[in-house]
Write a protein that holds these residues in place. Structure first.
Motif, PDB file in Angstrom:
ATOM      1  N   ALA A  19      -7.011  -0.949   7.140  1.00 22.06           N
ATOM      2  CA  ALA A  19      -8.043  -1.535   6.261  1.00 22.06           C
ATOM      3  C   ALA A  19      -8.067  -2.566   5.282  1.00 22.06           C
ATOM      4  N   LEU A  48     -10.298   5.383   8.690  1.00 25.73           N
ATOM      5  CA  LEU A  48      -9.364   5.065   9.430  1.00 25.73           C
ATOM      6  C   LEU A  48      -8.969   6.167  10.122  1.00 25.73           C
ATOM      7  N   VAL A  55       0.875  -1.167   0.043  1.00 28.76           N
ATOM      8  CA  VAL A  55       0.114  -0.149  -0.155  1.00 28.76           C
ATOM      9  C   VAL A  55       1.066   1.156  -0.068  1.00 28.76           C
ATOM     10  N   ARG A  86      -2.599   6.261   3.964  1.00 26.88           N
ATOM     11  CA  ARG A  86      -2.395   5.738   2.851  1.00 26.88           C
ATOM     12  C   ARG A  86      -3.839   5.152   2.338  1.00 26.88           C
ATOM     13  N   VAL A  87      -4.177   4.940   1.045  1.00 27.61           N
ATOM     14  CA  VAL A  87      -5.306   4.389   0.675  1.00 27.61           C
ATOM     15  C   VAL A  87      -4.852   3.837  -0.872  1.00 27.61           C
ATOM     16  N   SER A  88      -4.915   2.667  -1.068  1.00 28.57           N
ATOM     17  CA  SER A  88      -4.649   1.991  -2.386  1.00 28.57           C
ATOM     18  C   SER A  88      -5.465   2.846  -3.459  1.00 28.57           C
ATOM     19  N   GLY A  95      -5.630   0.081   2.788  1.00 36.40           N
ATOM     20  CA  GLY A  95      -5.262   1.250   3.522  1.00 36.40           C
ATOM     21  C   GLY A  95      -4.741   1.162   4.805  1.00 36.40           C
ATOM     22  N   ILE A 113     -13.011   4.965   2.906  1.00 38.42           N
ATOM     23  CA  ILE A 113     -12.060   4.433   3.828  1.00 38.42           C
ATOM     24  C   ILE A 113     -10.927   5.249   4.672  1.00 38.42           C
ATOM     25  N   GLY A 114     -10.442   6.605   3.887  1.00 39.33           N
ATOM     26  CA  GLY A 114      -9.804   7.262   4.605  1.00 39.33           C
ATOM     27  C   GLY A 114     -10.389   7.964   5.979  1.00 39.33           C
ATOM     28  N   HIS A 127      -8.929   1.724  -4.478  1.00 36.66           N
ATOM     29  CA  HIS A 127     -10.084   1.750  -3.333  1.00 36.66           C
ATOM     30  C   HIS A 127     -10.331   3.333  -2.891  1.00 36.66           C
ATOM     31  N   ARG A 128     -10.016   4.295  -3.591  1.00 38.19           N
ATOM     32  CA  ARG A 128     -10.439   5.472  -3.253  1.00 38.19           C
ATOM     33  C   ARG A 128     -11.737   5.954  -3.398  1.00 38.19           C
ATOM     34  N   CYS A 155       1.129   4.388  -3.242  1.00 41.83           N
ATOM     35  CA  CYS A 155       0.815   5.861  -3.045  1.00 41.83           C
ATOM     36  C   CYS A 155       2.089   6.688  -3.171  1.00 41.83           C
TER      37      CYS A 155
END
Length: 409
Positions: A73, A134, A31, A120-122, A84, A130-131, A125-126, A35
């Motif tokens: 995540a 987290l 991951v 960090r979020v892949s 993430g 998810i951010g 998967h943004r 990013c």
């Protein structure tokens, strides 16, 4: 084999849990690699807009002990994937100062503050929330540790990160320090004979910092742990030529008219950066400057280091000084740090200071490599806060200096 219905049942579901090193290391590193620092992925950056090309953090493994936590995540279902992660730490720092009537000198006002080290979020998967999840989970942990505030450093040009923190998570813009970066040349920097550089042991450095800098905003109460960390390469004092060092207590009771101090941190052992996408022309010009500098070091050509493959650097922290020649003495210390970095095979020397820091003229840096306005955002977590005369820290005006903890870089 899993039936399609089971796949559909878990589609889009993400679980937030604590990081487990043996189980999650490879997935977390993947991951991190996906990013790029300075892009719209929400990553927190150290150097931004370097040569106009993206800078990628290629490795980050904290090598020090601090009250910290990592959450990640993970997709639900039988084929789990880490998509993430977030890192955070909690410590006690100075958020202001007060002057009691019974004492002539100001004393620090401390608060328990939490710092988000990285989010960090892949890319795949943004825009799925998810951010936010987290950040919320990390804030729950911050509160459980008694943190009154949470803050994060991000790039002011990173619109996605700003939307997340200020738009959805309730953070407000707080401070805009400057990241100053000096390249490490192929020749050693000559040091002025008008100054003497003295290395002082950690216990004396701790006394100096507590006596002179403890009321500086963000000063860590556990400064002793920072100075004694194996990544801290030493604290150095610059004095006018002819001055003698007779110990910290003698120095504090009768300091010279001007002096400067700085501590050096080995960031290269924690992470590496890399410039990607530079043109062949830029690479060629940089290589030529280095070749000439190595062949003719007495010319002191300001050669451009090789930033086009993973590189590391040293970080300067605890910068300060007093007197009319403090900036000049600090410049001598920065030259000394440059020479340490050259011996340590580093490519850059960096520091971060308040935008209004009066000693900035004494810090050599290249504007193209630096960031004049980093952005720190803050949020009050506690309903009842105990920071005394400061009130709500989120509304306090910026001071002329800040103390940047190297563990958070």
């Amino acid at each position: 084999m899993v039936a399609g219905g089971d796949h559909d049942k878990h589609k889009g579901k993400v679980l937030i849990r604590e990081y487990e090193a043996e189980r999650d290391l490879a997935g977390a590193e993947e991951v991190d690699r996906s990013c790029e620092v300075g892009t719209s992925g929400g990553a927190v950056s150290l150097f931004t807009d370097l040569l106009g090309d993206p800078v990628c953090r290629v490795r980050h493994s904290p090598a020090f002990i601090m009250l910290s936590m990592m959450k990640l995540a993970e997709t639900a279902g039988p084929e789990k994937e880490i998509v993430g992660l977030i890192r955070g730490c909690v410590k006690t720092v100075t958020c202001g100062k007060k002057t009691p009537r019974s004492a002539g000198a100001s004393v620090p006002v401390y608060t328990k503050a939490a710092y988000i080290l990285g989010l960090r979020v892949s890319p795949s998967h943004r825009r799925m929330g998810i951010g936010v999840k987290l950040v919320e989970k990390m804030e729950d942990w911050f509160r459980s540790q008694g943190a009154e505030y949470a803050y994060v450093a991000t790039d002011k040009e990173n619109e996605a990160s700003l939307r997340l923190f200020t738009g959805r998570c309730g953070y407000s813009k707080f401070r805009t320090p400057s990241i100053l970066v000096q390249p490490v040349f192929a020749h050693y920097q000559p040091l002025s004979r008008s100054a003497a550089v003295v290395r002082i042991p950690p216990e004396e450095a701790e006394t100096l910092y507590r006596r002179r800098f403890s009321t500086t905003e963000f000063f860590p109460r556990d400064i002793d742990a920072v100075l004694r960390n194996r990544l801290s390469l030493g604290t150095f004092l610059a004095l006018p030529a002819g001055s003698r060092w007779a110990g910290v207590h003698r120095f504090l009771s009768n300091p010279p008219d001007s002096w400067a101090v700085v501590s050096v941190w080995d960031s290269m052992s924690i992470f590496h950066l890399e410039v990607r996408g530079a043109s062949l022309l830029r690479r060629g010009l940089a290589w030529t400057s280095r070749a000439v500098d190595r062949a003719l070091p007495w010319l002191r050509i300001p050669s451009f280091p090789d930033l086009f493959r993973p590189f590391g650097g040293y970080f300067l922290y605890g910068l300060g000084g007093e007197g009319p020649a403090a900036a000049k003495l600090l410049r001598v210390l920065c030259g000394h740090a440059h020479n340490m970095a050259l011996a340590g095979s580093c490519c850059v020397v960096a520091t971060e200071v308040a935008a209004g820091e009066p000693l900035i003229p004494g810090i050599p840096h290249w504007r193209r490599l630096s960031c004049s306005e980093d952005l720190w955002c803050i949020k009050r977590l506690a309903e009842d806060y105990s920071d005394g005369s400061v009130g709500d820290w989120t509304h306090s005006p910026p001071a002329s200096s800040i103390f940047v903890d190297p563990r958070e870089v």
